[in-house]
Design a protein around this motif. Structure first.
Motif, mmCIF file in Angstrom:
data_model
loop_
_atom_site.group_PDB
_atom_site.id
_atom_site.type_symbol
_atom_site.label_atom_id
_atom_site.label_comp_id
_atom_site.label_asym_id
_atom_site.label_seq_id
_atom_site.Cartn_x
_atom_site.Cartn_y
_atom_site.Cartn_z
ATOM 1 N N ILE A 105 0.949 -1.316 0.110
ATOM 2 C CA ILE A 105 -0.129 -0.020 -0.074
ATOM 3 C C ILE A 105 0.804 1.282 0.050
ATOM 4 N N VAL A 106 0.587 2.264 -0.932
ATOM 5 C CA VAL A 106 1.152 3.419 -0.919
ATOM 6 C C VAL A 106 0.240 4.537 -0.325
ATOM 7 N N LEU A 107 0.613 5.334 0.378
ATOM 8 C CA LEU A 107 -0.392 6.280 0.861
ATOM 9 C C LEU A 107 0.277 7.594 0.334
ATOM 10 N N GLY A 108 -0.664 8.616 -0.218
ATOM 11 C CA GLY A 108 -0.305 9.713 -0.869
ATOM 12 C C GLY A 108 -1.500 10.741 -1.101
ATOM 13 N N GLY A 109 -1.001 11.813 -1.526
ATOM 14 C CA GLY A 109 -1.903 12.815 -1.266
ATOM 15 C C GLY A 109 -1.379 14.413 -1.962
ATOM 16 N N PHE A 110 -2.368 15.349 -2.250
ATOM 17 C CA PHE A 110 -1.776 16.561 -2.623
ATOM 18 C C PHE A 110 -2.457 17.729 -1.616
ATOM 19 N N SER A 111 -1.169 18.502 -1.477
ATOM 20 C CA SER A 111 -1.730 19.810 -0.468
ATOM 21 C C SER A 111 -2.154 19.137 0.828
ATOM 22 N N GLN A 112 -3.329 19.370 1.372
ATOM 23 C CA GLN A 112 -3.960 18.919 2.578
ATOM 24 C C GLN A 112 -3.884 17.418 2.555
ATOM 25 N N GLY A 113 -4.110 16.863 1.525
ATOM 26 C CA GLY A 113 -4.226 15.513 1.591
ATOM 27 C C GLY A 113 -2.619 14.743 1.508
ATOM 28 N N GLY A 114 -1.595 15.565 1.246
ATOM 29 C CA GLY A 114 -0.360 15.260 1.162
ATOM 30 C C GLY A 114 0.285 15.376 2.701
ATOM 31 N N ALA A 115 -0.367 16.383 3.399
ATOM 32 C CA ALA A 115 0.194 16.715 4.711
ATOM 33 C C ALA A 115 -0.494 15.564 5.684
ATOM 34 N N LEU A 116 -1.578 15.124 5.207
ATOM 35 C CA LEU A 116 -2.256 14.073 5.880
ATOM 36 C C LEU A 116 -1.704 12.704 5.677
ATOM 37 N N ALA A 117 -1.424 12.384 4.327
ATOM 38 C CA ALA A 117 -0.596 11.347 4.166
ATOM 39 C C ALA A 117 0.879 11.023 4.912
ATOM 40 N N LEU A 118 1.456 12.216 4.883
ATOM 41 C CA LEU A 118 2.851 12.271 5.586
ATOM 42 C C LEU A 118 2.431 11.866 7.224
ATOM 43 N N TYR A 119 1.666 12.581 7.710
ATOM 44 C CA TYR A 119 1.435 12.449 9.266
ATOM 45 C C TYR A 119 0.856 11.072 9.426
ATOM 46 N N SER A 120 -0.194 10.611 8.821
ATOM 47 C CA SER A 120 -0.844 9.333 8.853
ATOM 48 C C SER A 120 0.051 8.051 8.790
ATOM 49 N N ALA A 121 0.937 8.220 7.701
ATOM 50 C CA ALA A 121 2.123 7.008 7.440
ATOM 51 C C ALA A 121 3.029 6.944 8.670
ATOM 52 N N LEU A 122 3.591 8.219 9.365
ATOM 53 C CA LEU A 122 4.474 8.010 10.522
ATOM 54 C C LEU A 122 3.915 7.723 11.712
ATOM 55 N N LEU A 123 2.697 7.542 11.558
ATOM 56 C CA LEU A 123 1.890 7.119 13.037
ATOM 57 C C LEU A 123 1.352 5.551 12.810
ATOM 58 N N PHE A 124 1.392 5.114 11.363
ATOM 59 C CA PHE A 124 0.357 3.898 11.323
ATOM 60 C C PHE A 124 1.530 2.705 11.605
ATOM 61 N N PRO A 125 1.226 1.794 12.499
ATOM 62 C CA PRO A 125 2.028 0.820 12.964
ATOM 63 C C PRO A 125 2.501 -0.349 12.011
ATOM 64 N N LYS A 126 1.745 -0.353 10.775
ATOM 65 C CA LYS A 126 2.490 -1.397 10.022
ATOM 66 C C LYS A 126 3.016 -0.798 8.910
#
Length: 169
Positions: A57-78
């Motif tokens: 799974i690749v997590l990604g986004g643009f603008s706010q979505g990119g910000a959310l992708a960065l933050y979410s990935a760093l806190l996702f335990p898998k």
């Protein structure tokens, strides 16, 4: 997305969080960011429960979505396959690197136009500088003359990144 999505990929686009201000020193919607992160994590868990390994799974986004992708990935335990962050910044950046519980050993690609009037290029640069301090595989790409949008060159770079991190099985 169709131009860069390979046939073996599925794309899901969740909603981001409330953006209170684009002032670098302004208050961030911490509760909203955490709620949006929980939503992203639940979407990831649904895909994993449906049989997709997290490392595909690749997590990604643009603008706010990119910000959310960065933050979410760093806190996702898998472990994830990678992260795409376009024209964005790392929200709640003062919490990092301490808040990064996972996914510090996966590839990240961050792309930003140097003429972005919405999310200033310097925010992208500052995020890249911070992330390089605690992520092992991060790449920051600059697109000359690009505003708060995308370009053919950026899409080619993303296609290359996706093909590398999620080759067909």
């Amino acid at each position: 997305m169709g131009a860069i999505r390979s046939p073996h990929m599925k794309v899901i686009c969740p909603t981001a969080f409330d953006l209170r201000t684009l002032d670098a020193n302004g208050p961030e919607d911490e509760e909203g960011i955490r709620r949006a992160t929980e939503l992203v994590h639940s979407l990831l868990e649904q895909e994993i429960n449906n049989g997709i390994p997290s490392n595909r799974i690749v997590l990604g986004g643009f603008s706010q979505g990119g910000a959310l992708a960065l933050y979410s990935a760093l806190l996702f335990p898998k472990p994830l396959a990678g992260v795409i962050a376009l024209s964005c910044w790392l929200p709640l950046h003062k919490n990092f690197p301490a808040a990064a519980v996972a996914n510090t050993d996966i590839p990240y690609i961050q792309c930003h136009g140097d003429c972005d009037p919405i999310v200033p290029y310097k925010w992208g640069q500052m995020t890249a500088f911070l992330m390089k301090q605690f992520l092992k595989h991060t790449e920051f790409k600059t697109y000359r003359g690009m505003m708060h949008s995308s370009s053919d060159e950026e899409m080619r770079d993303l296609k290359t990144f996706l093909d590398k991190v999620t080759p067909p099985e």
